[in-house]
Every structure is written in C-alpha cells, then in structure tokens.
Design a protein around this motif. Structure first.
Motif, short mmCIF file in Angstrom:
data_model
loop_
_atom_site.label_atom_id
_atom_site.label_comp_id
_atom_site.label_asym_id
_atom_site.label_seq_id
_atom_site.Cartn_x
_atom_site.Cartn_y
_atom_site.Cartn_z
N SER A 53 0.82 -1.22 0.00
CA SER A 53 0.00 0.00 0.00
C SER A 53 0.84 1.27 0.00
CB SER A 53 -0.92 0.02 1.22
OG SER A 53 -1.85 -1.01 1.13
N LYS A 55 2.10 3.09 -3.14
CA LYS A 55 1.24 3.97 -3.94
C LYS A 55 1.76 5.40 -3.94
CE LYS A 55 -3.18 1.60 -3.43
NZ LYS A 55 -4.58 1.77 -3.03
N VAL A 85 -11.47 -7.97 -3.70
CA VAL A 85 -11.46 -6.97 -2.61
C VAL A 85 -10.02 -6.55 -2.30
CG1 VAL A 85 -12.06 -6.54 -0.18
CG2 VAL A 85 -13.59 -7.90 -1.63
N VAL A 86 -9.14 -7.54 -2.14
CA VAL A 86 -7.73 -7.24 -1.84
C VAL A 86 -7.07 -6.52 -3.02
CG1 VAL A 86 -5.46 -8.30 -1.46
CG2 VAL A 86 -7.46 -9.15 -0.22
N SER A 110 -8.41 -4.74 -5.41
CA SER A 110 -8.91 -3.37 -5.64
C SER A 110 -8.40 -2.43 -4.55
CB SER A 110 -10.44 -3.35 -5.68
OG SER A 110 -10.96 -3.60 -4.41
N ARG A 111 -8.17 -2.98 -3.33
CA ARG A 111 -7.67 -2.15 -2.25
C ARG A 111 -6.20 -1.78 -2.49
NH1 ARG A 111 -7.11 -4.31 3.89
NH2 ARG A 111 -5.66 -2.67 4.51
N LEU A 112 -5.44 -2.72 -3.02
CA LEU A 112 -4.01 -2.47 -3.22
C LEU A 112 -3.72 -1.70 -4.52
CD1 LEU A 112 -2.51 -5.88 -2.11
CD2 LEU A 112 -2.43 -3.71 -0.88
N HIS A 120 -5.18 0.43 -8.33
CA HIS A 120 -5.93 1.61 -8.77
C HIS A 120 -7.04 1.24 -9.74
CE1 HIS A 120 -2.31 3.51 -7.24
NE2 HIS A 120 -3.01 4.61 -7.14
N THR A 123 -10.41 -0.11 -11.44
CA THR A 123 -11.79 -0.16 -10.93
C THR A 123 -12.51 -1.41 -11.45
OG1 THR A 123 -12.42 1.27 -12.75
CG2 THR A 123 -12.07 2.33 -10.62
N TYR A 161 -9.74 -6.92 -12.05
CA TYR A 161 -8.64 -7.19 -11.12
C TYR A 161 -8.03 -8.55 -11.43
CZ TYR A 161 -11.88 -4.07 -8.74
OH TYR A 161 -12.73 -3.05 -8.46
#
Lengths: 269, 269
Positions: B26, B29, B90-91, B93-95, B97, B99, B102
């Motif tokens: 993370s 980023k 979920v993981v 998309s969280r880590l 960019h 949309t 994935y």
C-alpha cells in the motif's frame, strides 16, 4: 482591481454558498442524480466558456474562483442567473474532480437531444462500448478537431455527462451532436454508407482508399468491436504498426484514422 | 481444474497475504516511498506479463487473482520468488488503482537507468512537463507502436513509475529507454539532430518534409512547450485542423505526428 464585495452586492444575492447548494451540487457527481435532475457539472475555464457560447446549454449555477472573475468579468455580468458564488480552491476541489487549476464549476441543464442527422461528405463516429470517461472525452475533442459533426454511441458507452468526459472533451460537447442508440438497430437502419471498423486484424489504413463519407466504428478498450456488431462492418481497417504493441488507445486510433482520412482528401506534399 | 491449495503448498509458503505485506504494498502507492524503496507497483495482466518477459525488471512480489493463475500457471511456476499470494477482487482493488478487471498486482524493482543512446534514423520523443499520468502512459504506448526506442522527459514530467502511467502504457515501459533530464542542458548537448516541436502556431505537418531522424518535443497539456525551451526548437510543427478546437490532447498530437512521419517514409497509395 475588482471590488468583489461591491460587485457581488450589486449583482447577486449571496457571496457565500448556502449549504443546501453544496449538497445539491455534490450529489450531481452521481449518474443517477444527474439523470433524475437532468443536470450535470462542468469544470474548468475552457469547458464552461464553450458551453456558455452555445445557446443549447443553460447554465443554472456557477461557483467561481476570484481568478476566473478577474479574467472573465464580462461573461459573469452577462449572465442573468442569480446562483453565482465565489469559491476558493477548497470548495472548488471538494465539489469537482480536478486536482489542480480550480477556476469554475457550473451546473448546466442537459439539452434536449437533437434530431439524428447523418451528415453527407463526412465521417460519422460510432463508439461501441467505450468505457473510460477520459477516452470518450478525448475522442470527442479529436472528432471536433477533424470536423466530425455527429457521434453515435452504443447504449453501454460511458455517459456523456460524466464529469471526466466533459473535462477531457475540452468544450467539444458543445460542438457535437451525440446520440446513444441500440447499435445493431442503428446499423440495420443506416447501411447505405460504408461502415468501417478499427480492428487490429484489418487492412492497413495506408493501403486502402478511405471514402469521403462513412461510419467509423471504434470498439471497447479491452475487447474491441462487439462480436454482434462485426457482421455490419463492411471493411475492417488497421493502423500500421512500425514497432511493438498489441493495440493502440481508442482515442489514438480515432485520431490517426481521422488524420489519415483528412490528408487523403488534401494529399501530402 | 487447478488444485489451488495443493499448488500453493507445493510451491509457496503462504496462501494468505500477511498484513505487513499489505501495508508494504500500500505504501508504494506514494511516490516518496517508491523512490526510497526503488520499487513500484504494476497492475493488470498485459503489464505484468510484459515486464516478466524483460530481464531488466525483477518481480519481487505478486498478488494474483485465481483467474490469472488459471490462465498463466506456467508463468507463475517459472518464477523463483517466494512472495506470491492469491488475492480476491477486494484485496486487489484495495491495493491497486483499477476499478474493474482485477487480475494481478506485482511489486517490481526499478531497473538501473540505461546509458542514454540517441538512435540514428529514428524519431526520439522529448516530453516537456507532461503532467497527466494517463497521458504519459498513452504516449509511451504510442511511441512503442511507432518503433521509437528512446524517450526523454523533462525533470518535471510526471514520474514514470506512477501506477497510472504503468497502467496506460500497456507494457510499453518494458520496451523503451526512458530518461529524465534537465531539458535545456540536454538540448545544448544534442543539437546535431533537428529539434521539432509540436505547437499550434507551427507549420502544418502536411506541408513539411519530416526528416528521418529528429527530436519531437511535446509540451505540457495546458501550457505547451516551456518558453525556456522554445529557442532550441528548429521547427515548430502543427497538426492541421479541419474543424473546431484550440488544441489536441498531448497523446493524440504525438500519435498523429508519428503516424505522419512513418507514412512519409512509406508513402500513401
């Protein structure tokens, strides 16, 4: 120097934005609210001015940065609307999508869709499921530059009034006639003009004689033209590759084909 | 069907991502962390595969969606790294960019910058303060398509390893030699080749004879080529306009000029 307070006292009722207006503008960031309200947001100097000059678009609300007011006082004075407020970078960045260069945000009424006219002696763009709003905006800006008047979008193409589309179009939406249609039906009804489709497996653009008047179909960023629409394509055209890559960006492909079409009409030296 | 558990027990130590890894990924980023760690993030199937095939890039960590594993089991098996984990949408998309779509996120070591070589018989791109990461990525993808090998960026051009640049480049960064330089110094040192600059006030592209070998300078999205660099430009070139608009997107301008240069080498029918 402009006396802001005096200017605003004279012309407008408020110079701070009421909270309910901030709330109203914020909710227009969402497509469902834009569709319900039939209004959309426009950010940035060039975009707002382009729409201001087009009588089809009615500006309802403006939040302006003092720098915009200083530069375009005449435009602001010419507007008969009451909902104009000064906003600083904090307010403008909160209400908009831009990360720099905050100048103006407008709430604009969606115009009634014009009658669909396919122009003679021109290319008409047909967009099949373009998903990226930046791509759609860039395609519209490019279409405008090359003198295209009408753009047909499949129903699943990203919404014209998405703020990122408006932003990337740099005022082009004020110049173009854009229509969302069921593409198969459209092709069935409009098969008298050649339908050309951009496909990596097509005939190289440089080896064919582009007609003066045609439909140019640009497909989805990942999947190209939908298999259902392929049977309607009369000629697949490809952009010659001189290096490495699987494909070009959809906006880039549009521009190269449009440029090529135009220079064919006015040949190279 | 692949037996994920068996496959992972056999080859890897973990099949759930440790929290410290999520934290580590993370923080990449942010530019300052990428610069400190000399690592960057790559998302998406095409981008990761392009870097995998280039020995200059060392993949350190992978988070893969089961669909990627199913499609590219051989690639995963061929990697000698230990840090590979399965991740759901979920993981991922969280880590990342993205949309949609994935599939994979990789942590990749920044390679050592190659020696700057200006290729003969080619166009070399010079980017003066390109700010939008999507634009830089699209320009690199386009440069690759047109067989350009070297891209020079002004020091204030957006960072090459910005995840949105990587994403839009569609693997092109693995093919190009990209250099960040002080542009005035660069122009002073490399003035033996013609330096052409894209400017709205330039000579129309269609009326000039583009050389085989030249520098093509593309300016900032809002302000064009910096006034300090204008004196180094030997010839300003413009893209002919057939409709309405003040300018074209920087990526679009690059593509049209590159296409024009290439078809001049292999003339139209």
């Amino acid at each position: 120097m402009i006396q802001y307070n005096e200017f605003f006292r004279e012309k407008f009722l408020f110079n701070t934005i009421p909270k309910n207006q901030i709330k109203y503008i914020s909710q227009l960031k969402q497509k469902k609210n834009r569709t319900e309200e039939k209004k959309f947001l426009v950010e940035g100097e060039k975009n707002v001015i382009a729409l201001y000059h087009n009588t089809r678009y009615i500006i309802e609300t403006l939040i302006i940065h003092p720098s915009f007011l200083a530069k375009h006082k005449k435009i602001i004075q010419s507007l008969s609307i009451k909902k104009i407020w000064l906003g600083d970078a904090v307010v403008l960045s909160r209400l908009g999508h831009l990360t720099t260069n905050y100048q103006i945000i407008a709430v604009v009424k969606m115009p009634i869709v014009e009658k669909l006219i396919i122009p003679k002696n021109s290319c008409t763009l047909v967009l099949d499921n373009i998903q990226d709003p930046g791509n759609l905006g860039t395609i519209l800006r490019t279409a405008c530059w090359y003198g295209i008047q009408t753009v047909i979008c499949s129903k699943n193409t990203v919404e014209l009034y998405n703020p990122k589309v408006i932003q990337a179009s740099m005022g082009a939406i004020a110049q173009l006639s854009v229509h969302y249609v069921h593409l198969s039906n459209f092709f069935t009804q409009h098969n008298t003009l050649p339908i050309l489709g951009a496909c990596p497996q097509g005939t190289p653009l440089t080896t064919i004689d582009l007609p003066d008047s045609f439909f140019l179909v640009i497909g989805n960023e990942s999947h190209g033209i939908h298999p259902e629409h392929i049977p309607y394509i009369h000629q697949k055209i490809a952009i010659p590759k001189y290096g490495i890559g699987n494909s070009l960006n959809a906006g880039i492909a549009t521009a190269v084909i449009c440029h090529h079409w135009r220079i064919k009409q006015t040949p190279l030296i």
